[in-house]
Write a protein that holds these residues in place. Sequence first.
Motif, PDB file in Angstrom:
ATOM      1  N   PHE A 196       0.811  -1.214   0.000  1.00  8.23           N
ATOM      2  CA  PHE A 196       0.000   0.000   0.000  1.00  8.23           C
ATOM      3  C   PHE A 196       0.847   1.268   0.000  1.00  8.23           C
ATOM      4  O   PHE A 196       0.315   2.369   0.136  1.00  8.23           O
ATOM      5  N   GLY A 197       2.148   1.115  -0.128  1.00 13.41           N
ATOM      6  CA  GLY A 197       3.016   2.279  -0.183  1.00 13.41           C
ATOM      7  C   GLY A 197       3.509   2.706   1.183  1.00 13.41           C
ATOM      8  O   GLY A 197       3.200   2.105   2.217  1.00 13.41           O
ATOM      9  N   ALA A 198       4.282   3.770   1.185  1.00 11.08           N
ATOM     10  CA  ALA A 198       4.889   4.274   2.415  1.00 11.08           C
ATOM     11  C   ALA A 198       3.843   4.953   3.298  1.00 11.08           C
ATOM     12  O   ALA A 198       2.824   5.447   2.803  1.00 11.08           O
ATOM     13  N   PRO A 199       4.098   4.994   4.608  1.00 11.76           N
ATOM     14  CA  PRO A 199       3.189   5.728   5.496  1.00 11.76           C
ATOM     15  C   PRO A 199       3.144   7.216   5.124  1.00 11.76           C
ATOM     16  O   PRO A 199       4.149   7.806   4.745  1.00 11.76           O
ATOM     17  N   ILE A 200       1.971   7.813   5.229  1.00  9.42           N
ATOM     18  CA  ILE A 200       1.816   9.248   4.987  1.00  9.42           C
ATOM     19  C   ILE A 200       2.121   9.984   6.287  1.00  9.42           C
ATOM     20  O   ILE A 200       1.473   9.715   7.316  1.00  9.42           O
ATOM     21  N   PRO A 201       3.079  10.887   6.289  1.00  6.95           N
ATOM     22  CA  PRO A 201       3.383  11.629   7.530  1.00  6.95           C
ATOM     23  C   PRO A 201       2.135  12.331   8.065  1.00  6.95           C
ATOM     24  O   PRO A 201       1.401  12.988   7.317  1.00  6.95           O
TER      25      PRO A 201
ATOM     26  N   GLU B 238      -0.943   4.784  -0.988  1.00  9.87           N
ATOM     27  CA  GLU B 238      -1.738   4.320  -2.118  1.00  9.87           C
ATOM     28  C   GLU B 238      -3.228   4.198  -1.813  1.00  9.87           C
ATOM     29  O   GLU B 238      -4.011   3.857  -2.703  1.00  9.87           O
ATOM     30  N   HIS B 239      -3.633   4.499  -0.576  1.00  7.45           N
ATOM     31  CA  HIS B 239      -5.040   4.240  -0.257  1.00  7.45           C
ATOM     32  C   HIS B 239      -6.023   5.097  -1.063  1.00  7.45           C
ATOM     33  O   HIS B 239      -7.086   4.597  -1.445  1.00  7.45           O
ATOM     34  N   PRO B 240      -5.727   6.351  -1.392  1.00  8.49           N
ATOM     35  CA  PRO B 240      -6.715   7.085  -2.211  1.00  8.49           C
ATOM     36  C   PRO B 240      -6.908   6.460  -3.593  1.00  8.49           C
ATOM     37  O   PRO B 240      -8.043   6.352  -4.092  1.00  8.49           O
ATOM     38  N   ARG B 241      -5.820   6.044  -4.219  1.00  6.12           N
ATOM     39  CA  ARG B 241      -5.917   5.428  -5.552  1.00  6.12           C
ATOM     40  C   ARG B 241      -6.694   4.119  -5.500  1.00  6.12           C
ATOM     41  O   ARG B 241      -7.590   3.874  -6.325  1.00  6.12           O
TER      42      ARG B 241
ATOM     43  N   GLY C  21     -12.405   0.971  -6.251  1.00  3.85           N
ATOM     44  CA  GLY C  21     -13.582   0.253  -5.777  1.00  3.85           C
ATOM     45  C   GLY C  21     -13.322  -1.218  -5.538  1.00  3.85           C
ATOM     46  O   GLY C  21     -12.250  -1.749  -5.833  1.00  3.85           O
ATOM     47  N   THR C  22     -14.330  -1.884  -4.996  1.00  3.24           N
ATOM     48  CA  THR C  22     -14.229  -3.314  -4.743  1.00  3.24           C
ATOM     49  C   THR C  22     -14.577  -4.075  -6.009  1.00  3.24           C
ATOM     50  O   THR C  22     -15.035  -3.501  -6.998  1.00  3.24           O
ATOM     51  N   SER C  23     -14.376  -5.402  -5.982  1.00  6.38           N
ATOM     52  CA  SER C  23     -14.579  -6.181  -7.196  1.00  6.38           C
ATOM     53  C   SER C  23     -15.566  -7.310  -7.009  1.00  6.38           C
ATOM     54  O   SER C  23     -16.549  -7.389  -7.723  1.00  6.38           O
ATOM     55  N   CYS C  24     -15.316  -8.180  -6.062  1.00  9.34           N
ATOM     56  CA  CYS C  24     -16.206  -9.330  -5.873  1.00  9.34           C
ATOM     57  C   CYS C  24     -17.645  -8.837  -5.720  1.00  9.34           C
ATOM     58  O   CYS C  24     -17.902  -7.918  -4.929  1.00  9.34           O
ATOM     59  N   PRO C  25     -18.601  -9.404  -6.458  1.00 11.55           N
ATOM     60  CA  PRO C  25     -19.987  -8.924  -6.351  1.00 11.55           C
ATOM     61  C   PRO C  25     -20.507  -8.887  -4.924  1.00 11.55           C
ATOM     62  O   PRO C  25     -21.227  -7.955  -4.558  1.00 11.55           O
ATOM     63  N   ASP C  26     -20.161  -9.868  -4.114  1.00 14.66           N
ATOM     64  CA  ASP C  26     -20.604  -9.852  -2.727  1.00 14.66           C
ATOM     65  C   ASP C  26     -20.096  -8.620  -1.994  1.00 14.66           C
ATOM     66  O   ASP C  26     -20.728  -8.140  -1.057  1.00 14.66           O
ATOM     67  N   HIS C  27     -18.914  -8.117  -2.391  1.00 11.93           N
ATOM     68  CA  HIS C  27     -18.350  -6.946  -1.736  1.00 11.93           C
ATOM     69  C   HIS C  27     -19.138  -5.691  -2.094  1.00 11.93           C
ATOM     70  O   HIS C  27     -19.691  -5.021  -1.232  1.00 11.93           O
ATOM     71  N   PHE C  28     -19.168  -5.347  -3.385  1.00 10.17           N
ATOM     72  CA  PHE C  28     -19.713  -4.034  -3.707  1.00 10.17           C
ATOM     73  C   PHE C  28     -21.233  -3.971  -3.628  1.00 10.17           C
ATOM     74  O   PHE C  28     -21.800  -2.877  -3.573  1.00 10.17           O
ATOM     75  N   LEU C  29     -21.916  -5.100  -3.598  1.00 10.16           N
ATOM     76  CA  LEU C  29     -23.352  -5.041  -3.350  1.00 10.16           C
ATOM     77  C   LEU C  29     -23.641  -4.504  -1.952  1.00 10.16           C
ATOM     78  O   LEU C  29     -24.709  -3.940  -1.705  1.00 10.16           O
TER      79      LEU C  29
ATOM     80  N   LYS D  45     -21.187  -0.565  -1.838  1.00  6.35           N
ATOM     81  CA  LYS D  45     -21.259   0.299  -3.013  1.00  6.35           C
ATOM     82  C   LYS D  45     -19.924   0.221  -3.765  1.00  6.35           C
ATOM     83  O   LYS D  45     -18.956  -0.375  -3.302  1.00  6.35           O
ATOM     84  N   VAL D  46     -19.894   0.838  -4.927  1.00  4.85           N
ATOM     85  CA  VAL D  46     -18.736   0.628  -5.794  1.00  4.85           C
ATOM     86  C   VAL D  46     -17.451   1.172  -5.194  1.00  4.85           C
ATOM     87  O   VAL D  46     -16.363   0.669  -5.465  1.00  4.85           O
ATOM     88  N   ARG D  47     -17.554   2.228  -4.375  1.00  2.00           N
ATOM     89  CA  ARG D  47     -16.347   2.758  -3.737  1.00  2.00           C
ATOM     90  C   ARG D  47     -16.736   3.505  -2.469  1.00  2.00           C
ATOM     91  O   ARG D  47     -17.893   3.914  -2.312  1.00  2.00           O
ATOM     92  N   PRO D  48     -15.786   3.698  -1.553  1.00  2.00           N
ATOM     93  CA  PRO D  48     -16.083   4.402  -0.310  1.00  2.00           C
ATOM     94  C   PRO D  48     -15.918   5.914  -0.466  1.00  2.00           C
ATOM     95  O   PRO D  48     -15.391   6.403  -1.469  1.00  2.00           O
ATOM     96  N   MET D  49     -16.357   6.644   0.539  1.00  2.54           N
ATOM     97  CA  MET D  49     -16.019   8.061   0.675  1.00  2.54           C
ATOM     98  C   MET D  49     -14.794   8.138   1.582  1.00  2.54           C
ATOM     99  O   MET D  49     -14.767   7.490   2.636  1.00  2.54           O
ATOM    100  N   VAL D  50     -13.796   8.899   1.177  1.00  2.64           N
ATOM    101  CA  VAL D  50     -12.522   8.927   1.897  1.00  2.64           C
ATOM    102  C   VAL D  50     -12.193  10.359   2.312  1.00  2.64           C
ATOM    103  O   VAL D  50     -12.105  11.247   1.453  1.00  2.64           O
TER     104      VAL D  50
END
Length: 681
Positions: A222-227, A276-279, A284-292, A295-300
């Motif tokens: 997920f990349g380096a920690p964000i300060p 990398e968390h914003p990207r 969004g999620t992929s598995c149908p069980d997930h995004f049902l 939703k397709v993506r979270p609010m961040v």
Amino acid sequence: MGGLNMSTVDDLVTRSNRLGADPRNTNYAGGNTSAKGRAADPVTGEPVDLVWVKGSGGDLGTLTPAGLAVLRLDRLRALVNGYPGVEREDEMVAAFDYCLHGRGGAAPSIDTAMHGLVDAAHVDHLHPDSGIAIATAADGPELTRKIFGDRVVWVPWRRPGFQLGLDIAAIARGNPQAIGVVLGGHGITAWGATSEECEARSLEIIRSAADFLSTHGRPEPFGAPIPGYEPLPGPQRRARAAALAPVLRGLASTDRPQVGHFTDSDTVLDFVSRAEHPRLAALGTSCPDHFLRTKVRPMVLDLPPDAPLDAVVARLRELHEEYRRAYRDYYERYADAGSPPMRGADPAIVLVPGIGMFSYGANKQTARVAGEFYVNAINVMRGAEAVSAYAPIDEAEKFRIEYWALEEAKLRRMPRPKPLATRIAFVTGGGSGIGRATAHRLAAEGACVVVADRDAGAARTVAQEIGDADVAVAVEVDVTDAEAVAAALREAVLAFGGVDLVVNNAGLSISKPLLETTEQDWDLQHDVMAKGSFLVSREAARILVAQGMGGDIVYISSKNSLFAGPNNVAYGAAKADQAHQVRLLAAELGAHGVRVNGVNPDGVVRGSGIFAGGWGAQRAAVYGVPEAELGAFYAQRTLLKREVLPEHVANAVFVLTGGELSHTTGLHVPVDAGVAAAFLR
């Protein structure tokens, strides 16, 4: 197809429960299992081949025989001859009903074809994080060959349905050495000649994928920690979460009321602290069980955890508007004339760096499960990024799943919500008497209930009587202590996302003539009832105003707030104070949509904590009757000649808050079986 049907069913349920009990194997209500066997046709008496498969909406971990759909295998397989093609494959779900064996059982799921058409006695279809990580990796086909050789075959993404069942059946026939498949963007399927072999193969696929990710995955995917985005210390983190929860619940309830769930697990906190968390969240999620469920993506949130609270709230409101616009655009991009109406544009998942994750749903279980699914999605993203790049199915396919006519039909089959569904009740003095009865009644009508009492054990007992933590939780609180009240309400909003319905019920009484009433007697009763109700209402009002969803405050006052009974000056005066608080707060909070009403009981002896604590003996002495006959004495002095029980008071609380009196505030409802001297003037 050998084996007696009961043995087949027992083995299937046992296998399903084992697989479903381990979250590494599949998520809640995710996946399905099946077994084929033979039973006697009840009409002809001749043996007939059947398939038992987990029905629609069930959960493997808690599956019972009643949760299985049972179908005639010959009829199910005969559907292949009339299959109209992938463009009309949804029609096949209705055709499954014509393949059912006998009456009862669960409704067949969309995956029934997969289980019936694969020529193996036992089939498992699961959604393990490790398997979905491979299924959503950019080079999933190559990784599948690298990990499994020819024992597991890659299947490109296809929406669940009859065609996917045909595809998997063809792969199984064409690859006799294969034990299963990885379904692109989706999960895994395995099969075997026996229940034991099928389970072992499922676990082999899951564990082999997990071992590969662990052995070959790069560090810090997920990349380096964000300060500045590291988690706040525990107490500070939960305090900030409690401050944000009412605001977020109000935003998430813009289209329809929601219940909330909060988690600050290490998995979530690490994800939102990385570069990398914003990207990844935007993908969004992929598995149908997930995004049902998520939703397709979270609010961040894009602010550090120590940002000023006012700035965070303002930014969340901006992000919420942006999210709603983006969701409407997503819907309009892909909807056509046959699409169901948009169900709502609010987020189901909100990620707050350094604090945690807030998830929302129509009830607590749905909200909690949505959060659990997003944790699954984080694990999937970590695995895919560790060995490749996370590449979920495209947005158009997600829309096809989210607004699938079959999913819409499933939603329409759900039972009508109860009157208090999505409402969160906070009941003081909930450990006994009127409070206990009120907590039970509100929960029975669909509310989530926080049972608050100074006796923590009594509160826990009542919460456990009501149900599990998705329905009721207990908090210890001394209502005379402002910080204890604030802490108890913080626990309430962290448990359920907010508060909608407050019942000021905590009370006690000391019956003495004026000249025997001490300052301590006076102070104690006023502290608990007058001051305690004020403190609870003040703290609850902060939450109600922040939510912006309206709400209810109900005071359990007393006939004695109006009637000058003998030898109870301190109690009567404290109750009169509560009664006037109702009028004052109704006037002040009406602008926020908060209704404030009261209930005036009298003579509630049986089941009453106050009467059991000595008040009953004191009042019996005043009236010159045995304490055991006090309830009957009170009943005989009423107009209706009926004894008042805690449940009758609870009924009045429900009537005031259940929706039918939506335009009523500042009212006192007598529940005293008729005491003319206490009539409201």
